[in-house]
Write a protein that holds these residues in place. Structure first.
Motif, PDB file in Angstrom:
ATOM      1  N   PHE A   1       0.848  -1.188   0.000  1.00 25.19           N
ATOM      2  CA  PHE A   1       0.000   0.000   0.000  1.00 25.19           C
ATOM      3  C   PHE A   1       0.887   1.242   0.000  1.00 25.19           C
ATOM      4  CE2 PHE A   1      -2.860  -3.248   1.510  1.00 25.19           C
ATOM      5  CZ  PHE A   1      -4.058  -2.928   0.883  1.00 25.19           C
ATOM      6  N   PRO A   2       0.890   2.001  -1.089  1.00 25.46           N
ATOM      7  CA  PRO A   2       1.720   3.210  -1.161  1.00 25.46           C
ATOM      8  C   PRO A   2       1.423   4.166  -0.025  1.00 25.46           C
ATOM      9  CG  PRO A   2       0.804   2.657  -3.315  1.00 25.46           C
ATOM     10  CD  PRO A   2       0.122   1.763  -2.320  1.00 25.46           C
ATOM     11  N   GLY A   3       2.468   4.822   0.458  1.00 24.79           N
ATOM     12  CA  GLY A   3       2.299   5.805   1.519  1.00 24.79           C
ATOM     13  C   GLY A   3       2.175   5.208   2.903  1.00 24.79           C
ATOM     14  N   THR A   4       2.406   3.904   3.031  1.00 24.35           N
ATOM     15  CA  THR A   4       2.348   3.220   4.323  1.00 24.35           C
ATOM     16  C   THR A   4       3.662   2.478   4.544  1.00 24.35           C
ATOM     17  OG1 THR A   4       1.573   1.018   3.634  1.00 24.35           O
ATOM     18  CG2 THR A   4      -0.085   2.785   3.791  1.00 24.35           C
ATOM     19  N   PRO A   5       3.883   1.928   5.743  1.00 22.62           N
ATOM     20  CA  PRO A   5       5.093   1.127   5.959  1.00 22.62           C
ATOM     21  C   PRO A   5       5.180  -0.103   5.053  1.00 22.62           C
ATOM     22  CG  PRO A   5       4.160   1.804   8.059  1.00 22.62           C
ATOM     23  CD  PRO A   5       3.154   2.170   7.010  1.00 22.62           C
ATOM     24  N   ALA A   6       4.076  -0.472   4.422  1.00 19.33           N
ATOM     25  CA  ALA A   6       4.065  -1.626   3.517  1.00 19.33           C
ATOM     26  C   ALA A   6       4.226  -1.228   2.056  1.00 19.33           C
ATOM     27  CB  ALA A   6       2.759  -2.410   3.699  1.00 19.33           C
ATOM     28  N   ALA A   7       4.698  -0.027   1.808  1.00 23.07           N
ATOM     29  CA  ALA A   7       4.805   0.459   0.426  1.00 23.07           C
ATOM     30  C   ALA A   7       5.746  -0.400  -0.418  1.00 23.07           C
ATOM     31  CB  ALA A   7       5.274   1.911   0.424  1.00 23.07           C
ATOM     32  N   GLY A   8       6.793  -0.959   0.194  1.00 22.37           N
ATOM     33  CA  GLY A   8       7.763  -1.743  -0.556  1.00 22.37           C
ATOM     34  C   GLY A   8       7.640  -3.231  -0.362  1.00 22.37           C
ATOM     35  N   PHE A   9       6.473  -3.685   0.074  1.00 24.19           N
ATOM     36  CA  PHE A   9       6.277  -5.096   0.403  1.00 24.19           C
ATOM     37  C   PHE A   9       5.947  -5.883  -0.867  1.00 24.19           C
ATOM     38  CE2 PHE A   9       3.767  -8.142   3.397  1.00 24.19           C
ATOM     39  CZ  PHE A   9       4.816  -9.047   3.362  1.00 24.19           C
ATOM     40  N   GLY A  10       6.952  -6.607  -1.381  1.00 23.63           N
ATOM     41  CA  GLY A  10       6.776  -7.400  -2.587  1.00 23.63           C
ATOM     42  C   GLY A  10       7.244  -8.825  -2.399  1.00 23.63           C
ATOM     43  N   ASP A  11       7.311  -9.569  -3.477  1.00 32.32           N
ATOM     44  CA  ASP A  11       7.665 -10.988  -3.407  1.00 32.32           C
ATOM     45  C   ASP A  11       9.044 -11.212  -2.786  1.00 32.32           C
ATOM     46  OD1 ASP A  11       5.258 -11.515  -4.582  1.00 32.32           O
ATOM     47  OD2 ASP A  11       6.086 -12.197  -6.499  1.00 32.32           O
TER      48      ASP A  11
END
Length: 252
Positions: A155-165
């Motif tokens: 989710f962009p703009g959150t701590p999970a913005a770079g969460f990928g495979d």
């Protein structure tokens, strides 16, 4: 791009709204019957987002060494199909479950160190197919294979913005044998670092683990959030099967 709804960090304008809506609730049926199995699928239509994916989740003794752990929801994805939500081989393994809808939300832990996507696959398969899949999943220890991982939702703009495979560090997949559901969670580091060797949650949670995944509690994130959503799912199914209250009862 996934739509963020009920977002605890950005106002939560639709928090508490149903995932979708169906005006006519079917009459309750007996547990264990084919009708009850089929009716359980309606839980995703009739249950508010916050009931399945709460804005906050607390895990008493849910971290390494028995430490308390808690998570804050940063985004809820739009209900979707299952294409692309799993690694290809896992997609193939779960094919007997079918897919009516996939629901997903992503959380960050209270220290903003780790992020976790938790998902609920509502299956279209019949009871016999889910039973066989559930037995195969546990009997062949498929949850331990690193080629059978679910994929996260960033989710962009959150701590999970770079969460990928490549950020996946641990995971937990729970295939129901008696309901048309697969619940899963996959966790990683919030700083976006690549994890070379993901570990299944039960291995990462093992006492004395010396891996970065284990010491960071990524296994506890995956198993804790998968368990929390699984528990809420079963509670919602039970409520769905209760006779509706009409408000017309009279007491002496």
């Amino acid at each position: 791009m996934s739509l963020v709804v009920g977002l605890g960090l950005v106002g939560g304008a639709v928090a508490g709204a149903a995932v979708t809506h169906t005006p006519d609730r079917p009459a309750p049926v007996a547990d264990g019957s084919p009708q009850a199995f089929a009716q359980a699928r309606d839980v995703w239509r009739d249950t508010p987002v916050d009931k399945l994916f709460p804005p906050t989740v607390d895990g008493s003794d849910g971290g390494p060494g028995g430490a308390d752990r808690s998570w804050v929801r940063v985004g809820v994805a739009t209900p979707a199909g299952c294409a692309g939500a799993f690694d290809p081989l896992l997609q193939e393994v779960l094919a007997p479950a079918g897919c009516v809808r996939l629901l997903r939300a992503t959380y960050v832990d209270s220290t903003s160190t780790t992020v976790t996507t938790v998902g609920l696959l509502v299956g279209s398969g019949e009871a016999a197919a889910m039973s066989a899949l559930g037995k195969r999943w546990t009997g062949q220890h498929l949850g331990e294979r690193i080629d059978l991982l679910p994929r996260p939702v960033a989710f962009p703009g959150t701590p999970a913005a770079g969460f990928g495979d490549h950020q996946r560090g641990s995971w937990d997949v729970r295939v129901s044998s008696d309901l048309p559901f697969v619940v899963y969670a996959v966790s990683g580091f919030a700083d976006g670092r690549t994890v070379a060797q993901p570990e299944p949650a039960d291995k990462a949670d093992a006492q004395g683990s010396t891996t970065a995944t284990g010491q960071a509690g990524l296994g506890f994130d995956a198993s804790g959030l998968a368990s929390a959503v699984d528990d809420r799912l079963h509670t919602a199914v039970k409520a769905l099967r209760q006779p509706p209250t009409t408000g017309s009862e009279h007491h002496a």
